[in-house]
Design an enzyme around this catalytic site. Structure first.
Site, PDB file in Angstrom:
ATOM      1  N   LYS A  14      -3.883  -4.572   1.142  1.00 41.65           N
ATOM      2  CA  LYS A  14      -3.062  -3.430   1.538  1.00 41.65           C
ATOM      3  C   LYS A  14      -1.955  -3.133   0.729  1.00 41.65           C
ATOM      4  O   LYS A  14      -1.743  -2.030   0.060  1.00 41.65           O
ATOM      5  CB  LYS A  14      -2.657  -3.443   2.961  1.00 41.65           C
ATOM      6  CG  LYS A  14      -3.767  -3.527   3.867  1.00 41.65           C
ATOM      7  CD  LYS A  14      -3.423  -3.121   5.329  1.00 41.65           C
ATOM      8  CE  LYS A  14      -2.507  -3.998   5.917  1.00 41.65           C
ATOM      9  NZ  LYS A  14      -3.051  -5.282   6.305  1.00 41.65           N
ATOM     10  N   ARG A  89      -0.379  -0.723  14.327  1.00 41.47           N
ATOM     11  CA  ARG A  89      -1.164  -1.948  14.454  1.00 41.47           C
ATOM     12  C   ARG A  89      -1.517  -2.126  15.788  1.00 41.47           C
ATOM     13  O   ARG A  89      -2.417  -3.249  15.965  1.00 41.47           O
ATOM     14  CB  ARG A  89      -0.151  -3.072  14.088  1.00 41.47           C
ATOM     15  CG  ARG A  89      -0.346  -3.858  12.709  1.00 41.47           C
ATOM     16  CD  ARG A  89       0.575  -5.030  12.465  1.00 41.47           C
ATOM     17  NE  ARG A  89       0.203  -5.931  11.496  1.00 41.47           N
ATOM     18  CZ  ARG A  89       0.845  -5.941  10.405  1.00 41.47           C
ATOM     19  NH1 ARG A  89       1.492  -4.911   9.923  1.00 41.47           N
ATOM     20  NH2 ARG A  89       0.437  -7.054   9.560  1.00 41.47           N
ATOM     21  N   ARG A 128      -1.354 -17.309  -1.330  1.00 44.53           N
ATOM     22  CA  ARG A 128      -0.375 -16.289  -1.927  1.00 44.53           C
ATOM     23  C   ARG A 128       1.038 -16.552  -2.162  1.00 44.53           C
ATOM     24  O   ARG A 128       1.545 -17.400  -1.361  1.00 44.53           O
ATOM     25  CB  ARG A 128      -0.374 -15.027  -0.793  1.00 44.53           C
ATOM     26  CG  ARG A 128       0.590 -13.834  -1.170  1.00 44.53           C
ATOM     27  CD  ARG A 128       0.246 -12.771  -0.391  1.00 44.53           C
ATOM     28  NE  ARG A 128       0.732 -12.841   0.806  1.00 44.53           N
ATOM     29  CZ  ARG A 128       0.535 -11.734   1.829  1.00 44.53           C
ATOM     30  NH1 ARG A 128      -0.108 -10.781   1.369  1.00 44.53           N
ATOM     31  NH2 ARG A 128       0.832 -11.891   3.137  1.00 44.53           N
ATOM     32  N   ARG A 161       5.523 -16.990   1.685  1.00 44.37           N
ATOM     33  CA  ARG A 161       6.135 -16.359   2.818  1.00 44.37           C
ATOM     34  C   ARG A 161       5.960 -17.247   3.935  1.00 44.37           C
ATOM     35  O   ARG A 161       4.578 -18.176   4.041  1.00 44.37           O
ATOM     36  CB  ARG A 161       5.144 -15.129   3.256  1.00 44.37           C
ATOM     37  CG  ARG A 161       5.752 -13.868   2.538  1.00 44.37           C
ATOM     38  CD  ARG A 161       4.699 -12.880   2.617  1.00 44.37           C
ATOM     39  NE  ARG A 161       4.576 -12.442   3.888  1.00 44.37           N
ATOM     40  CZ  ARG A 161       3.672 -11.246   4.218  1.00 44.37           C
ATOM     41  NH1 ARG A 161       3.610 -10.193   3.334  1.00 44.37           N
ATOM     42  NH2 ARG A 161       3.495 -11.130   5.461  1.00 44.37           N
ATOM     43  N   ARG A 172      -2.436 -14.930  12.675  1.00 43.18           N
ATOM     44  CA  ARG A 172      -2.446 -13.492  12.145  1.00 43.18           C
ATOM     45  C   ARG A 172      -3.676 -12.751  12.374  1.00 43.18           C
ATOM     46  O   ARG A 172      -4.092 -11.659  12.702  1.00 43.18           O
ATOM     47  CB  ARG A 172      -1.820 -13.398  10.991  1.00 43.18           C
ATOM     48  CG  ARG A 172      -0.244 -13.451  11.049  1.00 43.18           C
ATOM     49  CD  ARG A 172       0.259 -13.874   9.682  1.00 43.18           C
ATOM     50  NE  ARG A 172       0.311 -12.851   8.773  1.00 43.18           N
ATOM     51  CZ  ARG A 172       0.440 -12.694   7.507  1.00 43.18           C
ATOM     52  NH1 ARG A 172       0.380 -13.849   6.667  1.00 43.18           N
ATOM     53  NH2 ARG A 172       0.509 -11.794   6.739  1.00 43.18           N
TER      54      ARG A 172
HETATM   55  P1  AMP Z   1       2.743  -7.530   6.960  1.00 49.24           P
HETATM   56  O1  AMP Z   1       3.616  -7.581   5.654  1.00 49.24           O
HETATM   57  O2  AMP Z   1       2.354  -5.992   7.194  1.00 49.24           O
HETATM   58  O3  AMP Z   1       1.642  -8.472   6.910  1.00 49.24           O
HETATM   59  O4  AMP Z   1       3.596  -7.693   8.306  1.00 49.24           O
HETATM   60  C1  AMP Z   1       4.234  -9.193   8.551  1.00 49.24           C
HETATM   61  C2  AMP Z   1       4.405  -9.174   9.978  1.00 49.24           C
HETATM   62  O5  AMP Z   1       5.626  -8.062  10.350  1.00 49.24           O
HETATM   63  C3  AMP Z   1       3.387  -9.079  10.976  1.00 49.24           C
HETATM   64  O6  AMP Z   1       2.725  -9.970  11.086  1.00 49.24           O
HETATM   65  C4  AMP Z   1       4.080  -8.606  12.144  1.00 49.24           C
HETATM   66  O7  AMP Z   1       4.732  -9.972  12.604  1.00 49.24           O
HETATM   67  C5  AMP Z   1       5.168  -7.949  11.535  1.00 49.24           C
HETATM   68  N1  AMP Z   1       4.856  -6.285  11.517  1.00 49.24           N
HETATM   69  C6  AMP Z   1       4.605  -5.475  10.771  1.00 49.24           C
HETATM   70  N2  AMP Z   1       4.294  -4.325  10.896  1.00 49.24           N
HETATM   71  C7  AMP Z   1       4.263  -4.432  12.278  1.00 49.24           C
HETATM   72  C8  AMP Z   1       3.701  -3.557  13.200  1.00 49.24           C
HETATM   73  N3  AMP Z   1       3.271  -2.101  12.878  1.00 49.24           N
HETATM   74  N4  AMP Z   1       3.592  -3.931  14.685  1.00 49.24           N
HETATM   75  C9  AMP Z   1       3.976  -5.132  14.879  1.00 49.24           C
HETATM   76  N5  AMP Z   1       4.410  -5.976  13.950  1.00 49.24           N
HETATM   77  C10 AMP Z   1       4.427  -5.701  12.731  1.00 49.24           C
END
Ligand code: AMP
Length: 215
Positions: A14, A89, A128, A161, A172
């Site tokens: 994404k 999400r 990654r 990360r 996740r």
């Molecule tokens: P991402 O970079 O989109 O993979 O987000 C990393 C982490 O941020 C996720 O695993 C969640 O812990 C948190 N996070 C990001 N966006 C959301 C969301 N819309 N709702 C809840 N947690 C989020």
């Protein structure tokens, strides 16, 4: 005006596609994950709260995320369209987003669901590496930097990360299947979702996405 949502499990690509889409269509890329990471880096209260959940691979609670995402959508640069990456999400987040559009008269033009199987996701995420300075992403075997640990783009230091470790990655994906995947059906009912095979290579995936947007 082009209002887009990128849906798909962690590791589907994404973020990578978002950067290309943002440049092509000249719309802001809104990543709630990036907003949290920025807050963690700056040591804010929000960052401290988000980190507790992120490090375990869990979702940050809806009541924290929704306000932040909607506030960002209200900013002036979103007036001509936007690309949401990682929000919504949960079904509750999606409902609140719909409510925001009922209030403001906007709508989501297209939800782009990038589909990748679990084994490939684990492989991608645990390998990654991200640049500390510019955010460029690499993969230890699939797309290594020229010099180990150093960003090709800016010379910055590459790191893993804290939520990309193998154990957190599995959680996740599990969290995605339980809490986010129901959104596929949610948007299918609304009739504004396309499914894109995320395993055909970066450029092919991008081309499939742009064809769907322009169809
Ligand atoms: P991402 O970079 O989109 O993979 O987000 C990393 C982490 O941020 C996720 O695993 C969640 O812990 C948190 N996070 C990001 N966006 C959301 C969301 N819309 N709702 C809840 N947690 C989020």
């Amino acid at each position: 005006m082009l209002n887009l949502i990128l849906l798909g499990p962690p590791g589907a690509g994404k973020g990578t596609q978002a950067v290309k889409l943002k440049d092509k269509y000249n719309i802001p890329h809104i990543s709630t994950g990036d907003i949290f990471r920025k807050n963690i880096k700056e040591g804010t209260e929000l960052g401290k709260k988000a980190k507790e959940y992120m490090d375990k691979g869990e979702l940050v609670p809806d009541e924290v995320v929704i306000g932040i995402a909607i506030a960002r959508l209200r900013e002036g640069d979103c007036g001509g369209g936007f690309l949401l990456d990682g929000f919504p999400r949960t079904v509750h987040q999606a409902d609140e987003l719909s409510r925001h559009f009922e209030d403001t008269g906007g709508k989501i033009d297209l939800v782009i669901d990038i589909v990748v199987g679990k084994d490939e996701l684990v492989r991608r995420l645990s390998g990654r590496r991200v640049c500390k300075s510019c955010g460029a992403t690499y993969h230890v075997t699939g797309m290594p930097s020229k010099v180990d640990g150093v960003c090709d783009e800016c010379g910055g230091e590459l790191f893993q990360r804290t939520d990309d470790t193998e154990e957190t990655v599995s959680n996740r994906i599990e969290v995605y299947n339980q809490q986010t995947k129901p959104l596929v059906e949610y948007y299918e009912k609304k009739g504004n979702i396309v499914h894109i095979d995320g395993t055909t290579g970066l450029e092919n995936v991008f081309s499939d996405i742009t064809k769907s947007i322009e169809a």
